[in-house]
Design an enzyme around this catalytic site. Structure first.
Site, PDB file in Angstrom:
ATOM      1  N   ASP A 403       0.819  -1.199   0.000  1.00 14.80           N
ATOM      2  CA  ASP A 403       0.000   0.000   0.000  1.00 14.80           C
ATOM      3  C   ASP A 403       0.861   1.261   0.000  1.00 14.80           C
ATOM      4  OD1 ASP A 403      -2.634   1.361   0.444  1.00 14.80           O
ATOM      5  OD2 ASP A 403      -1.659   1.976   2.293  1.00 14.80           O
ATOM      6  N   GLU A 456       1.121  -0.601  -5.189  1.00 11.51           N
ATOM      7  CA  GLU A 456       0.158   0.456  -5.444  1.00 11.51           C
ATOM      8  C   GLU A 456       0.984   1.734  -5.565  1.00 11.51           C
ATOM      9  OE1 GLU A 456      -3.409   3.142  -3.612  1.00 11.51           O
ATOM     10  OE2 GLU A 456      -1.766   2.369  -2.395  1.00 11.51           O
TER      11      GLU A 456
END
Length: 724
Positions: A403, A456
């Protein structure tokens, strides 16, 4: 014993109780000293023989006496209230950690850090109990506290292990389910808020914040077939279609006050659903323990603990095992970018900025009110690297989606001038974070090359999926955020004006093969007022469905792996709500049910057609047909597999106007089957199309040797494959 030593213990200031308490040789005898606050009397049972200990004068709670030279003992305590209890003395046990553990932790190179730190149920010196170990280098004292010692930090004070900064203690007779925290005396002599275990394997249900001893050893996996063949499922040439899930809101049990389903229930219901829908992988939003439901798991405190919201660790393994036996891979969102400021967490863990930077210009995210890890500190990097390996090895996770990578790569991420500190060369790149990500990928793939790591990453940082030895970050895949933003912008535009944004559907192909991309329609697109996917689409209710069906058809035909957030497969009308469950009742509407069937059929076609996935990351698998038909908002292209694998031709009409007699180019003559039509009645469309097939004639068209006149239904995508 000097009275001052007793005074320090009573005041909670003593750091080395092993030098004061427990058995020790004195003038040829074995003398035992014990601390039992609130005891009226204390005796030692040595091989069943009681030895009464004398209370030290002017030192309340301290008892001493000579005991036999050999034999393990238990303490028998009679309280001032007359209650009695028997227990073993933790100060009669030697250390558990070896010199190699101490050395590797100090060097920041302990690849299996979770085997050394945390709480481990074990047998030590012939006695069952739990070994606790924690890193707190600046602490003056660290104690394990819980119901077992009345949360009294003066009692089970841990042993400092040299310069490593690690404290450890073996507490006999404690085991699975024990609730505990660490009480830490900081360098300034102040007792800190009680801390959860950074390497603990379990935690309490929120809002409670203690750690729980969990024995994570001894699970019997049944996924050998999947693990041995996993490489083929995670390869860049494989069909990868990911169903992204927030487990707390996928489905809830209405008969039990709407509680989220458990890991064991998900092992049956979720696995069956995802299998039926034809997805290849499940990706879970973070399941590490976290205190606040509203963070969706993205502000974790227990990085080594599967959240207890859905059950204990072995039941989480049941879910992974069931997915593997069903032929599904499991990805887990992993959050090394930041951590919350909760007092029981990592923040100023030992009274100093230990895991975080001291300077908020380096160590604080203003957007999220969270701390940033100090990646340049070797022990912190070790903590994170070991955590990645922990999930992959202990829980058979097939891949980690990392993330907020962009926030890690740049020191000026979401900061104004003067709010950040440049790197040693005066630039904005975060060298230490880049090194951590590279090392994570080297270690993850080095341990098992069949895993998958996904970034990401929303910027144009070069080489995210390039191997580290070629100067890249070493990820297996990267989310294609640019494709997502451009195409969603286009689809949200009224079809009357789409011709002005025609390039937004084609621009992604200028860089589509620069990385190994995943096309993500994630949770981020259906929160914070963004509405649902269906709600983004323009037009009447029926046109909204037609637009969304066409968009999914385009997405599944486009180069790149696929990711769809739960609820969007059937076009949930409302924005996602983490505190509820998906609107399963919407499936009573044939249009929602038809969209769900479309996604299932797209997955089936994608998985069974090499041309649609073999070269997702290679220009060898793509060729434009119609790329400039902006006035008509028509696109056509060919997807190709390896030699001998039939190609697929895709045509998209993204206006509400029927295009009859449209010429498309095809790579060969003959009969072509219409293998997908998003306007089919079974999907909720009008059933317009080409009656199941077209015929390609030998005439040049748009760079291809063959052509066919086709009917393009309004707001639709059609796909053709040669008939065999």
């Amino acid at each position: 014993m000097a009275k001052s030593a007793y005074t320090e213990i009573l005041q909670g200031k003593a750091s080395d109780l092993f030098a004061v308490l427990g058995p020790r040789p004195v003038e040829g005898a074995r003398v035992l000293t014990a601390f039992a606050p609130g005891a009226a009397s204390l005796s030692a049972m040595v091989d069943g023989v009681p030895v009464q200990l004398s209370q030290e004068p002017d030192a309340q709670g301290f008892f001493t006496g000579r005991i036999p030279a050999n034999g393990r003992y238990r303490l028998h305590r009679t309280g001032e209230d007359g209650t009695t209890m028997d227990y073993r003395d933790p100060y009669s046990f030697g250390p558990v950690l070896g010199e190699l553990d101490e050395y590797l932790i100090g060097e920041g190179r302990h690849g299996q850090l979770w085997h050394a730190l945390g709480a481990h149920v074990m047998e030590h010196e012939g006695i069952e109990g739990t070994h606790f170990a924690v890193w707190a280098p600046s602490a003056q004292r660290v104690s394990v506290v819980g119901d077992f010692n009345a949360w009294d930090g003066r009692r089970d004070v841990m042993r400092r292990r040299g310069a490593s900064g690690v404290w450890e203690i073996f507490l006999p007779d404690l085991g699975e389910g024990t609730i505990y925290k660490y009480e830490i005396l900081g360098p300034d002599g102040q007792v800190l808020p009680l801390k959860a275990d950074p390497v603990g394997f379990g935690g309490q249900h929120a809002p409670e914040t203690a750690s729980i001893v969990r024995d994570i050893s001894g699970y019997g996996w049944h996924d050998g077939a999947w693990m041995s063949g996993r490489a083929a499922h995670n390869a860049a040439s494989a069909p990868i279609s990911i169903y992204e899930v927030h487990l707390g809101s996928w489905k809830r049990d209405a008969t039990q006050n709407g509680r989220p389903i458990s890991y064991k229930e998900a092992a049956e219901e979720l696995v069956a659903y995802v299998t039926d829908m034809g997805f290849t992988h499940i990706e879970f939003l973070p399941l590490s323990e976290h205190p606040f439901d509203g963070s969706w798991g993205y502000q974790p405190v227990g990085m080594f603990a599967p959240t207890v919201r859905h059950g204990p660790p072995h039941e989480f393994r049941d879910l992974i095992d069931a997915a593997h036996r069903a032929g599904l891979g499991v990805l887990l969102d992993w959050v090394p970018a930041h951590f919350p400021t909760d007092a029981h967490g990592l923040a100023r863990f030992d009274g100093t900025p230990l895991y975080e930077h001291a300077d908020p210009k380096e160590g604080f995210h203003n957007d999220w009110n969270t701390f940033i890890y100090n990646y340049g500190r070797t022990e912190v990097a070790n903590f994170l690297l070991a955590n990645a390996r922990f999930w992959l090895s202990e829980y058979h996770i097939d891949g980690l989606r990392v993330d907020a990578v962009a926030s890690m790569l740049y020191r000026d991420y979401s900061r104004k001038a003067g709010e950040w500190i440049p790197n040693k060369d005066g630039g904005r790149e975060n060298y230490e974070a880049i090194d951590l990500l590279r090392r994570m990928n080297i270690e993850a793939y080095g341990d098992d090359a069949s895993v998958m790591t996904v970034a990401e990453e929303s910027t144009a940082f070069p080489g995210v999926t390039r191997p580290v030895h070629d100067g890249g970050l070493g990820f297996g895949f990267k989310w294609n955020m640019g494709w997502m933003h451009d195409t969603l912008d286009y689809m949200q535009t009224d079809p009357l004006y789409r011709k002005q944004s025609h390039h937004k559907m084609t621009f992604g192909l200028t860089y589509a093969f620069s990385e190994n991309f995943i096309l993500p329609i994630s949770h981020d697109e259906v929160v914070h007022g963004k509405g649902s996917m269906l709600g983004k689409m323009p037009g009447s209710p029926d046109e909204k469905f037609a637009n969304l069906r066409a968009y999914y058809g385009f997405m599944w035909a486009h180069p790149g792996k696929k990711l769809l957030f739960m609820g969007q497969e059937f076009g949930q009308s409302a924005e996602w709500n983490h505190a509820g469950e998906l609107d399963w009742g919407a499936l009573k509407d044939p249009r929602h049910a038809g969209l769900k069937r479309l996604v299932r059929d797209l997955n089936t076609l994608y998985r069974g057609t090499p041309a649609l996935h073999r070269h997702d990351a290679s220009p060898d698998g793509f060729r434009w047909g119609d790329v400039d038909a902006a006035n008509e908002s028509v696109y056509s292209f060919v997807r190709m597999g390896d030699a001998g694998e039939p190609p697929v031709v895709i045509a998209c009409n993204l206006t509400p106007v029927e295009r009859a007699g449209w010429d498309i180019g095809l790579p060969q003559t003959g009969e072509w089957a219409e293998v997908m039509n998003t306007d089919a009645e079974i999907y909720g469309g009008q059933g317009r199309g080409n009656l199941g097939r077209i015929t390609a004639e030998a005439r040049a068209c748009k760079g291809f040797p063959a052509a066919a006149r086709v009917m393009l239904p309004p707001l639709s995508v059609v796909m053709f494959r040669p008939e065999t």
